[in-house]
Design a protein around this motif. Structure first.
Motif, PDB file in Angstrom:
ATOM      1  N   MET A 157      31.772  38.595  37.133  1.00 17.46           N
ATOM      2  CA  MET A 157      32.085  39.734  37.999  1.00 17.46           C
ATOM      3  C   MET A 157      33.487  40.259  37.708  1.00 17.46           C
ATOM      4  SD  MET A 157      30.481  38.545  41.665  1.00 17.46           S
ATOM      5  CE  MET A 157      31.101  40.029  42.442  1.00 17.46           C
ATOM      6  N   LYS A 158      34.422  39.334  37.487  1.00 17.09           N
ATOM      7  CA  LYS A 158      35.794  39.736  37.206  1.00 17.09           C
ATOM      8  C   LYS A 158      35.889  40.464  35.864  1.00 17.09           C
ATOM      9  CE  LYS A 158      40.515  37.906  37.050  1.00 17.09           C
ATOM     10  NZ  LYS A 158      40.872  38.583  35.794  1.00 17.09           N
ATOM     11  N   SER A 159      35.218  39.912  34.832  1.00 15.79           N
ATOM     12  CA  SER A 159      35.271  40.564  33.527  1.00 15.79           C
ATOM     13  C   SER A 159      34.551  41.905  33.562  1.00 15.79           C
ATOM     14  CB  SER A 159      34.645  39.663  32.464  1.00 15.79           C
ATOM     15  OG  SER A 159      33.241  39.550  32.659  1.00 15.79           O
ATOM     16  N   GLY A 160      33.504  42.013  34.371  1.00 17.51           N
ATOM     17  CA  GLY A 160      32.804  43.285  34.490  1.00 17.51           C
ATOM     18  C   GLY A 160      33.642  44.340  35.170  1.00 17.51           C
ATOM     19  N   ALA A 161      34.512  43.906  36.089  1.00 16.78           N
ATOM     20  CA  ALA A 161      35.362  44.868  36.785  1.00 16.78           C
ATOM     21  C   ALA A 161      36.372  45.506  35.844  1.00 16.78           C
ATOM     22  CB  ALA A 161      36.095  44.167  37.935  1.00 16.78           C
ATOM     23  N   ASP A 162      36.718  44.814  34.753  1.00 14.64           N
ATOM     24  CA  ASP A 162      37.690  45.367  33.810  1.00 14.64           C
ATOM     25  C   ASP A 162      37.140  46.571  33.055  1.00 14.64           C
ATOM     26  OD1 ASP A 162      39.481  43.431  34.551  1.00 14.64           O
ATOM     27  OD2 ASP A 162      38.957  42.063  32.914  1.00 14.64           O
ATOM     28  N   ARG A 163      35.839  46.785  33.111  1.00 12.46           N
ATOM     29  CA  ARG A 163      35.252  47.930  32.391  1.00 12.46           C
ATOM     30  C   ARG A 163      35.419  49.234  33.153  1.00 12.46           C
ATOM     31  NH1 ARG A 163      29.229  46.520  31.737  1.00 12.46           N
ATOM     32  NH2 ARG A 163      29.586  45.852  33.889  1.00 12.46           N
ATOM     33  N   PHE A 164      35.862  49.165  34.379  1.00 16.27           N
ATOM     34  CA  PHE A 164      35.958  50.354  35.221  1.00 16.27           C
ATOM     35  C   PHE A 164      37.370  50.480  35.774  1.00 16.27           C
ATOM     36  CE2 PHE A 164      31.663  48.653  35.455  1.00 16.27           C
ATOM     37  CZ  PHE A 164      30.927  49.747  35.020  1.00 16.27           C
ATOM     38  N   PRO A 165      37.797  51.701  36.085  1.00 18.00           N
ATOM     39  CA  PRO A 165      39.136  51.888  36.660  1.00 18.00           C
ATOM     40  C   PRO A 165      39.260  51.206  38.015  1.00 18.00           C
ATOM     41  CG  PRO A 165      38.218  53.973  35.876  1.00 18.00           C
ATOM     42  CD  PRO A 165      37.101  52.985  35.863  1.00 18.00           C
ATOM     43  N   SER A 166      40.468  50.766  38.307  1.00 20.89           N
ATOM     44  CA  SER A 166      40.773  50.164  39.598  1.00 20.89           C
ATOM     45  C   SER A 166      41.516  51.201  40.440  1.00 20.89           C
ATOM     46  CB  SER A 166      41.629  48.906  39.413  1.00 20.89           C
ATOM     47  OG  SER A 166      42.001  48.370  40.667  1.00 20.89           O
ATOM     48  N   LEU A 167      40.975  51.525  41.596  1.00 20.48           N
ATOM     49  CA  LEU A 167      41.525  52.573  42.450  1.00 20.48           C
ATOM     50  C   LEU A 167      42.144  51.951  43.693  1.00 20.48           C
ATOM     51  CD1 LEU A 167      41.674  55.695  42.485  1.00 20.48           C
ATOM     52  CD2 LEU A 167      39.622  55.672  43.921  1.00 20.48           C
ATOM     53  N   ASP A 168      43.423  52.263  43.950  1.00 19.87           N
ATOM     54  CA  ASP A 168      44.136  51.730  45.112  1.00 19.87           C
ATOM     55  C   ASP A 168      44.545  52.877  46.028  1.00 19.87           C
ATOM     56  OD1 ASP A 168      44.065  49.074  44.138  1.00 19.87           O
ATOM     57  OD2 ASP A 168      45.790  49.508  42.848  1.00 19.87           O
ATOM     58  N   ALA A 169      44.511  52.626  47.314  1.00 27.62           N
ATOM     59  CA  ALA A 169      44.989  53.599  48.302  1.00 27.62           C
ATOM     60  C   ALA A 169      46.443  53.279  48.639  1.00 27.62           C
ATOM     61  CB  ALA A 169      44.130  53.556  49.567  1.00 27.62           C
ATOM     62  N   THR A 170      47.258  54.324  48.775  1.00 29.45           N
ATOM     63  CA  THR A 170      48.674  54.146  49.119  1.00 29.45           C
ATOM     64  C   THR A 170      48.997  54.990  50.345  1.00 29.45           C
ATOM     65  OG1 THR A 170      49.392  55.951  47.664  1.00 29.45           O
ATOM     66  CG2 THR A 170      49.280  53.741  46.694  1.00 29.45           C
ATOM     67  N   GLY A 171      49.986  54.578  51.054  1.00 26.64           N
ATOM     68  CA  GLY A 171      50.424  55.325  52.231  1.00 26.64           C
ATOM     69  C   GLY A 171      51.873  55.021  52.539  1.00 26.64           C
TER      70      GLY A 171
END
Length: 475
Positions: free
Chosen positions: A93-107
């Motif tokens: 699951m972790k290695s699969g997540a590296d194939r897609f952008p990681s989106l973070d919310a900021t405030g």
């Protein structure tokens, strides 16, 4: 307000979709592996009954089946393998997540205080919200995808490791159970022989009192009684150890009452069909594990080769800020930044990494081939061992029958004064030793059958699923 917000999000969503498609490309795929040539058949092959997945059911022993289900459901070695499988699933699951952008919310929120002489202090509130994509690699050559494929192959290897543990524990549990039965039966035989020897000592003692026997006869018989008594403690110790081993195999403390009934060893079932050597590649989870590890090693080579190519990495933000909360979402500012990285001079580090991963794959290929040859040898050894052990049991059985007749006749001749006590004692000793030898040979024959079942493998995934389903039904 919401239209502007949606337009900004759509900008990023479209960009992410474009870049995510890059993970579908793998430029450096693994090299094809040649199929290993295997013999057409085994030397000791016979056409017989098919091997059931739950092979222990062939012995038709409900007590053994109950123990096996407890072992497959509670053995701690199997639980460790199951935990390692869950770790591998998380790694995938972790290695699969590296194939897609990681989106973070900021405030962010802050209040500014301004002091003006004669006018007092004024305040202003500033708020900001945003979305931020972390550094994401545009996987042009398949480096990230190859790493994910390697993780998937590692997951397969972990699953086959769990099945291998089940295959091994089932054989160990059956061996421990048969050992417990054998030792109980051997103890009963030795105790019976001790009773016979004591009775014969009494007979010789009475003959000595009537001058029909001399003191040497009494001493020899007494020595045999003591020898029979001395044979009991080691067997009792081994019996206790076998019980403790069984308890631990089923995941319980040695003090647990397993509710076992001592009985005779079961009859040997019909010999299973050994099939052809090629069947082992699909029926032995340990071989499937080695093949999965080879696949993982090959994908690591692909990832190392792709790492030598230029890499494009993406970062981006989408932010808004306004001191007026009613107009917070009116103005959005978005940006996407892409950077190109190309290895130029690295002292040969990346080339060395490719060579290292290739060597690791070659090592795993040799390990796989060695495992296949070892599995073939295990089947041949088990087939040969059972064949010759069966011949030994049959011959030993005939020898025991002859020894019984000899002992009976020698004792008859001794009581009639036709033979000395030495001949009668020697014949009885031989008979008693052969009685134990026959029992031991039959037990060892069952051990050879267990090894044959284990070496032929089976669908252990289905076995574990059946056991798991049975536990769920009990709950």
């Amino acid at each position: 307000m919401m239209k502007k917000m949606h337009s900004g999000l759509l900008l990023f969503a479209a960009a992410f979709a474009v870049f995510a498609c890059s993970s579908c490309t793998i430029l450096f795929g693994p090299d094809e592996r040649e199929t290993m040539m295997l013999p057409d058949e085994y030397r000791q092959a016979v056409d017989s009954a098919a091997v059931p997945n739950a092979w222990w059911t062939a012995f038709d022993d409900a007590q053994m089946t109950r123990l096996m289900e407890r072992a497959l459901g509670g053995n701690l070695t199997i639980e460790q393998a199951a935990a390692r499988l869950r770790q591998a699933e998380a790694a995938v699951m972790k290695s699969g997540a590296d194939r897609f952008p990681s989106l973070d919310a900021t405030g962010d929120a802050q209040t500014r205080y301004t002091h003006t002489a004669g006018a007092g202090t004024s305040t202003a509130d500033d708020f900001s919200l945003g979305l931020e994509v972390s550094r994401y690699e545009f996987d042009l050559w398949g480096r990230v995808a190859s790493g994910h494929r390697a993780a998937l192959a590692g997951l397969d290897a972990s699953r086959f490791s769990l099945e291998t543990a089940a295959m091994t524990i089932s054989a160990e549990t059956a061996s421990a159970y048969f050992q417990w039965l054998y030792l109980n039966q051997r103890l009963a035989v030795l105790e019976k022989q001790l009773t016979v020897n004591r009775k014969m000592l009494s007979v010789v003692g009475k003959r000595f009192q009537t001058s029909s026997a001399d003191a040497l006869d009494v001493l020899q018989r007494r020595q045999q009684v003591i020898a029979a008594e001395a044979a009991l403690p080691p067997v009792r110790a081994s019996l206790a150890a076998a019980y403790n081993r069984l308890a631990i195999l089923v995941g319980e403390p040695p003090q647990t009452d397993l509710a076992l009934e001592a009985k005779a060893l079961p009859a040997l079932p019909e010999r299973p069909d050994s099939g052809i050597p090629a069947d082992l590649l699909a029926r032995r989870p340990d071989l499937q594990r080695e093949w999965a590890l080879l696949a993982a090693a090959d994908w690591n080579v692909s990832a190392a080769r792709a790492a030598r190519m230029p890499a494009i990495r993406l970062t981006g933000t989408l932010t808004t800020s306004n001191s007026d909360t009613d107009r917070l979402f009116d103005n959005w500012i978005g940006n996407l930044l892409a950077g190109l990285t190309m290895p130029l001079i690295d002292g040969g580090s990346l080339r060395a990494d490719v060579a290292r991963t290739r060597a690791a794959a070659d090592e795993q290929l040799a390990a796989y081939r060695e495992a296949v040859l070892g599995a073939l040898g295990e089947v041949e050894d088990a087939l040969s061992a059972e064949t010759h052990q069966q011949e030994y049991v049959n011959t030993l059985g005939r020898q025991f029958e002859a020894a019984q007749q000899t002992a009976t006749e020698a004792y008859r001749r001794y009581t009639r004064g036709l033979e000395t006590y030495f001949e009668a004692l020697a014949a009885e000793t031989s008979r008693q030793n052969l009685e134990v030898s026959v029992l031991t040979a039959e037990y060892e024959l069952l051990g050879d059958r267990i090894q044959l079942y284990r070496s032929l493998g089976g669908d252990w995934g289905a076995v574990l699923e059946t056991v798991s389903q049975g536990e769920n039904d009990e709950r």
